[in-house]
Design a protein around this motif. Structure first.
Motif, PDB file in Angstrom:
ATOM      1  N   ARG A   1      30.026   6.704 -16.318  1.00  0.00           N
ATOM      2  CA  ARG A   1      30.929   7.792 -15.914  1.00  0.00           C
ATOM      3  C   ARG A   1      32.288   7.230 -15.485  1.00  0.00           C
ATOM      4  O   ARG A   1      33.336   7.772 -15.846  1.00  0.00           O
ATOM      5  N   GLU A   2      32.270   6.143 -14.735  1.00  0.00           N
ATOM      6  CA  GLU A   2      33.526   5.524 -14.292  1.00  0.00           C
ATOM      7  C   GLU A   2      34.300   4.957 -15.489  1.00  0.00           C
ATOM      8  O   GLU A   2      35.524   5.101 -15.565  1.00  0.00           O
ATOM      9  N   TYR A   3      33.591   4.333 -16.407  1.00  0.00           N
ATOM     10  CA  TYR A   3      34.215   3.803 -17.617  1.00  0.00           C
ATOM     11  C   TYR A   3      34.821   4.943 -18.440  1.00  0.00           C
ATOM     12  O   TYR A   3      35.952   4.846 -18.923  1.00  0.00           O
ATOM     13  N   TYR A   4      34.098   6.040 -18.555  1.00  0.00           N
ATOM     14  CA  TYR A   4      34.568   7.210 -19.294  1.00  0.00           C
ATOM     15  C   TYR A   4      35.838   7.774 -18.645  1.00  0.00           C
ATOM     16  O   TYR A   4      36.802   8.088 -19.338  1.00  0.00           O
ATOM     17  N   LYS A   5      35.835   7.899 -17.318  1.00  0.00           N
ATOM     18  CA  LYS A   5      37.019   8.429 -16.616  1.00  0.00           C
ATOM     19  C   LYS A   5      38.241   7.568 -16.891  1.00  0.00           C
ATOM     20  O   LYS A   5      39.333   8.088 -17.119  1.00  0.00           O
ATOM     21  N   GLU A   6      38.063   6.263 -16.869  1.00  0.00           N
ATOM     22  CA  GLU A   6      39.194   5.366 -17.112  1.00  0.00           C
ATOM     23  C   GLU A   6      39.704   5.505 -18.542  1.00  0.00           C
ATOM     24  O   GLU A   6      40.910   5.491 -18.775  1.00  0.00           O
ATOM     25  N   ASN A   7      38.801   5.658 -19.484  1.00  0.00           N
ATOM     26  CA  ASN A   7      39.195   5.772 -20.892  1.00  0.00           C
ATOM     27  C   ASN A   7      39.818   7.118 -21.244  1.00  0.00           C
ATOM     28  O   ASN A   7      40.629   7.190 -22.156  1.00  0.00           O
ATOM     29  N   THR A   8      39.407   8.170 -20.574  1.00  0.00           N
ATOM     30  CA  THR A   8      39.851   9.503 -21.000  1.00  0.00           C
ATOM     31  C   THR A   8      40.788  10.209 -20.031  1.00  0.00           C
ATOM     32  O   THR A   8      41.539  11.079 -20.443  1.00  0.00           O
ATOM     33  N   MET A   9      40.746   9.845 -18.751  1.00  0.00           N
ATOM     34  CA  MET A   9      41.534  10.561 -17.748  1.00  0.00           C
ATOM     35  C   MET A   9      42.572   9.676 -17.081  1.00  0.00           C
ATOM     36  O   MET A   9      43.216  10.088 -16.124  1.00  0.00           O
ATOM     37  N   ASP A  10      42.707   8.454 -17.564  1.00  0.00           N
ATOM     38  CA  ASP A  10      43.658   7.491 -17.018  1.00  0.00           C
ATOM     39  C   ASP A  10      43.468   7.270 -15.517  1.00  0.00           C
ATOM     40  O   ASP A  10      44.410   7.108 -14.772  1.00  0.00           O
ATOM     41  N   VAL A  11      42.202   7.307 -15.086  1.00  0.00           N
ATOM     42  CA  VAL A  11      41.850   7.006 -13.701  1.00  0.00           C
ATOM     43  C   VAL A  11      41.540   5.511 -13.651  1.00  0.00           C
ATOM     44  O   VAL A  11      40.674   5.035 -14.373  1.00  0.00           O
ATOM     45  N   LYS A  12      42.241   4.780 -12.832  1.00  0.00           N
ATOM     46  CA  LYS A  12      42.057   3.328 -12.765  1.00  0.00           C
ATOM     47  C   LYS A  12      40.789   2.987 -11.982  1.00  0.00           C
ATOM     48  O   LYS A  12      40.770   3.017 -10.769  1.00  0.00           O
ATOM     49  N   THR A  13      39.714   2.696 -12.724  1.00  0.00           N
ATOM     50  CA  THR A  13      38.450   2.340 -12.085  1.00  0.00           C
ATOM     51  C   THR A  13      38.140   0.852 -12.216  1.00  0.00           C
ATOM     52  O   THR A  13      37.280   0.346 -11.506  1.00  0.00           O
ATOM     53  N   GLY A  14      38.787   0.173 -13.139  1.00  0.00           N
ATOM     54  CA  GLY A  14      38.550  -1.250 -13.356  1.00  0.00           C
ATOM     55  C   GLY A  14      37.426  -1.565 -14.324  1.00  0.00           C
ATOM     56  O   GLY A  14      37.182  -2.731 -14.639  1.00  0.00           O
ATOM     57  N   TRP A  15      36.755  -0.532 -14.825  1.00  0.00           N
ATOM     58  CA  TRP A  15      35.596  -0.791 -15.688  1.00  0.00           C
ATOM     59  C   TRP A  15      35.968  -1.268 -17.080  1.00  0.00           C
ATOM     60  O   TRP A  15      35.230  -2.039 -17.692  1.00  0.00           O
ATOM     61  N   ILE A  16      37.113  -0.882 -17.599  1.00  0.00           N
ATOM     62  CA  ILE A  16      37.514  -1.376 -18.924  1.00  0.00           C
ATOM     63  C   ILE A  16      37.625  -2.902 -18.870  1.00  0.00           C
ATOM     64  O   ILE A  16      37.084  -3.607 -19.732  1.00  0.00           O
ATOM     65  N   GLU A  17      38.291  -3.403 -17.860  1.00  0.00           N
ATOM     66  CA  GLU A  17      38.462  -4.852 -17.718  1.00  0.00           C
ATOM     67  C   GLU A  17      37.123  -5.550 -17.460  1.00  0.00           C
ATOM     68  O   GLU A  17      36.852  -6.609 -18.016  1.00  0.00           O
TER      69      GLU A  17
END
Length: 87
Positions: free
Chosen positions: A44-60
């Motif tokens: 869910r956190e990864y999805y938020k970062e990918n789609t809502m530009d919420v910086k969660t750090g999961w992409i990195e």
């Protein structure tokens, strides 16, 4: 949830590269609970970062452990087919 342990990495890679029908057939309650409460939170956190530009750090974090964007998206799709709410 900030833990991308080896077990979590393996779980995400299995989701990314498996048929949800086969996974569902072999899933017990403990696995289902873990998918919902641990892996689901990460996805869910990864999805938020990918789609809502919420910086969660999961992409990195995914990149650092060798989980590609395609694998992340596949893991999300598989989790959804297994009934996990990802948004």
């Amino acid at each position: 949830m900030n833990n991308l342990s080896l077990e979590n990495i393996e779980f995400i890679k299995i989701l990314a590269n498996s048929d949800s029908t086969l996974l569902q057939a072999g899933m017990n309650k403990a696995t289902r609970d873990r998918l919902d409460t641990q892996i689901g939170v990460i996805l869910r956190e990864y999805y938020k970062e990918n789609t809502m530009d919420v910086k969660t750090g999961w992409i990195e974090k995914f990149k650092k452990v060798g989980i590609t964007e395609d694998e992340g998206k596949s893991a999300i799709a598989c989790a959804r087919r297994l009934g996990i709410d990802i948004f």
